[in-house]
Design a protein around this motif. Sequence first.
Motif, mmCIF file in Angstrom:
data_model
loop_
_atom_site.group_PDB
_atom_site.id
_atom_site.type_symbol
_atom_site.label_atom_id
_atom_site.label_comp_id
_atom_site.label_asym_id
_atom_site.label_seq_id
_atom_site.Cartn_x
_atom_site.Cartn_y
_atom_site.Cartn_z
ATOM 1 N N GLU A 173 69.898 40.091 27.901
ATOM 2 C CA GLU A 173 68.997 40.689 26.905
ATOM 3 C C GLU A 173 69.592 42.015 26.454
ATOM 4 O O GLU A 173 70.037 42.827 27.273
ATOM 5 N N ALA A 213 60.571 41.498 31.275
ATOM 6 C CA ALA A 213 60.013 40.386 30.490
ATOM 7 C C ALA A 213 59.338 40.927 29.235
ATOM 8 O O ALA A 213 59.487 40.368 28.139
ATOM 9 N N VAL A 214 58.599 42.021 29.383
ATOM 10 C CA VAL A 214 57.950 42.646 28.221
ATOM 11 C C VAL A 214 59.017 43.081 27.217
ATOM 12 O O VAL A 214 58.908 42.822 26.015
ATOM 13 N N ASN A 266 54.243 37.816 30.058
ATOM 14 C CA ASN A 266 54.621 39.209 29.803
ATOM 15 C C ASN A 266 55.506 39.347 28.571
ATOM 16 O O ASN A 266 55.530 40.407 27.939
ATOM 17 N N MET A 267 56.226 38.300 28.225
ATOM 18 C CA MET A 267 56.957 38.301 26.948
ATOM 19 C C MET A 267 55.947 38.312 25.800
ATOM 20 O O MET A 267 56.169 38.943 24.760
ATOM 21 N N THR A 276 61.962 41.871 26.884
ATOM 22 C CA THR A 276 62.541 40.663 26.289
ATOM 23 C C THR A 276 61.711 40.223 25.086
ATOM 24 O O THR A 276 62.250 39.920 24.013
ATOM 25 N N GLY A 277 60.383 40.204 25.277
ATOM 26 C CA GLY A 277 59.495 39.809 24.179
ATOM 27 C C GLY A 277 59.657 40.723 22.972
ATOM 28 O O GLY A 277 59.696 40.265 21.824
ATOM 29 N N ILE A 278 59.758 42.010 23.227
ATOM 30 C CA ILE A 278 59.895 42.975 22.126
ATOM 31 C C ILE A 278 61.245 42.783 21.426
ATOM 32 O O ILE A 278 61.314 42.635 20.208
ATOM 33 N N ALA A 302 66.324 38.670 33.070
ATOM 34 C CA ALA A 302 66.578 39.397 31.805
ATOM 35 C C ALA A 302 68.055 39.754 31.738
ATOM 36 O O ALA A 302 68.705 39.586 30.696
ATOM 37 N N ARG A 328 70.202 36.643 31.133
ATOM 38 C CA ARG A 328 70.195 36.192 29.729
ATOM 39 C C ARG A 328 70.981 37.162 28.857
ATOM 40 O O ARG A 328 71.197 36.894 27.679
ATOM 41 N N GLY A 387 55.823 40.918 22.780
ATOM 42 C CA GLY A 387 55.847 40.492 21.382
ATOM 43 C C GLY A 387 54.522 40.728 20.677
ATOM 44 O O GLY A 387 54.485 41.196 19.537
ATOM 45 N N ARG A 397 63.469 40.339 21.465
ATOM 46 C CA ARG A 397 63.736 39.058 20.794
ATOM 47 C C ARG A 397 63.076 39.009 19.418
ATOM 48 O O ARG A 397 63.581 38.385 18.498
ATOM 49 N N LEU A 398 61.901 39.667 19.318
ATOM 50 C CA LEU A 398 61.177 39.610 18.048
ATOM 51 C C LEU A 398 61.534 40.764 17.131
ATOM 52 O O LEU A 398 61.272 40.707 15.931
#
Lengths: 74, 254, 361
Positions: free
Chosen positions: B123, B84-85, C65-66, B87-89, B118, B121, C70, B91-92
């Motif tokens: 990722e 998930a972490v 956590n996303m 994914t956040g990185i 993840a 999707r 980010g 995606r941005l």
Amino acid sequence: MGKIRGAIVVDTAKCKGCSLCVEACPTKVIELSREVNAKGFHFAYMAQPQECTGCTNCATVCPDSCITVYRLKP
Amino acid sequence: MLEINDIIKPENLVYGKTPVLTDSVMHYCPGCSHGVVHKILAQVIEEMGIQEQTIGVAPVGCAVFAYNYIDIDWHEAAHGRAPAVATGIKRLLPEKMVFTYQGDGDLAAIGTAETIHACNRGENIVIIFINNGIYGMTGGQMAPTTIEGMPASTCPFGRTPERDGYPLKMSEILATLPGTCYVTRQAVHTAAHVRKTKKALVKAFENQKMRKGTSIVEVVSTCSSGWKMTPVNANKWMVDNMFPFYKLGDLKNE
Amino acid sequence: MGEDIKLMKGNEAIAEAAIRIGVDGYFGYPITPQSEVMETLMAKQPWDTTGMVVLQAESEIASINMLYGGGGCGKKVMTSSSSPGISLMQEGLTYLAGAEVPCLVVNVVRGGPGLGTIQPAQSDYFQAVKGGGHGDYSLIVLAPASVQEMADHVKLGFDLAFKYRNPVMILSDGVIGQMMEKVVLPSAKSRWTEEEIKELNPWATLGKPKTRERNVITSLKLQSDEMEEHNHKLQAKYQRMKEEEVLFEEFNCADAQYLIVAYGSSSRVCQKTVEIARDKGIKLGLLRPITLFPFPSDRIYELAQQVKGILSVEMSAGQMVEDVRLSVNGKVPVYHYGRLGGMVPSPSEVLKAVDEKLIGG
């Protein structure tokens, strides 16, 4: 006695004496020393340096990246 | 006659420590597979020239301190949440190279949902999955991947499926998901296997460059302390007992 | 784009404001009564205009956590949820606070405990202002009382989050989230470029150039002395928030003999109560905290020198009342009046409580 073609340098301070390099060496160059390093580990050394071919297997399996390998270019 | 010192010269160097690996002494036990995987990961980052654009996500487990050893930017994630972490990185920062480095407890137990979703999707990340069938950091408890009959501190007489459930083949599950492009199971107990695993990592990062989806590189590993064996015997035990259940090779390569 | 007046729900205002102020990413999971936030974002397709990323995650655990990922990259990231979902995010929030990652979390509170009800409540006050997860930490907590403030607090929240490298929570409730009001949306700002992020947030993990040490987003300090030092650093930061960031609003406090303290939708009810009381000649005032952490303790202490008693009105069993009591420090009696489980009090029943507890008490 084989012709010397390769050599390794062991960072004896970092070596943890796991002996995976001893197993990986195809020409049985490496053994663990009787002495220990500052952390109490029997570090690896070239017991039969004349047999080293510089194949890099020992360094490749070393988990602590403490083996540097040199080989004469043919 | 040629002396050793005539060989030990910079021009003869054939294997040295990559500068992407820091000089810190690793906290891992003697013979731990983590050290080997860290090393080849650092080599891949160096050889692909991606040090400045790679962001790693470290797990909870023995590799929690991975960020002390590989000289890139890192996030240290909560237990199981690395996908998930990442994914956040990703995606941005879609142009960066993002990977997670996770153990079996992290990826296959507490982080099952994050891992599966993840991957589902697709990722564009690399997941490095260290499967040694045990919880190393907390002292050798049963993992989701502990094989049947294998002892651990919370199943001291061996894993019993009737009580403990069955060992989980996470890579086989992930290979069924359309979001994954590459799922492979490797090992690092011999020089040849280390070289193969390194090639798998290169492929995984290349997939990310090509935006092909999620790549998973599982490394069947040893935990000599947790298994209470010498590193050499742990490798033998892994070959004899882990490999028949966790078969090496590509599960998916698209 | 200049001023833009629209009629919309509080939840929609959050989404509209987020796009306009240049938020980089929203990650969320549906839950009533706030699903309109993500629905509005998805309908607006901001990825085509501002480049904002909107992603429906598999859970609130994944969403938060996303944000850790980010936010650690120096991006403006946010999520929204409601009480049960916010409970799931507590693990992530303590990591975000420990690793000092800025982000914005919107809690459109519903009644609990457990699955509770989808009706509005203010029963997550403790969870929001007292940390919520494990360890010594605080979130900055904003309490909007109107649709306008829902929009305004998005920008305010991000300003504070990056100023302090700390997660910020907007503690709203089902009333503010669902009601429609006129709102002036903020003017449009572009998202930060990578160069701007490097300049503003040198700690961000954007990839390590040779010119700096590696950046690591982590809350792990295994050595006790290092962990204590890190805790002291966090505590100093929270102290600075208390000194610099307290926000509140007063109605008829100048000559008040009795005081109500209420936030969010309760404060809207209590404003009406004050008007009715004043018509009857009762000198009642209202203090509305806008920041719940940091709490307006100093001002409440000052008012305690002037009033005969204070009533904390909340849609809870009495949570903020504890902070009001701590602020007053025994100077005057402090009472609580609240409705529970999704019930919203009426102005006249609050006035009855004022009469019975404060005046008669």
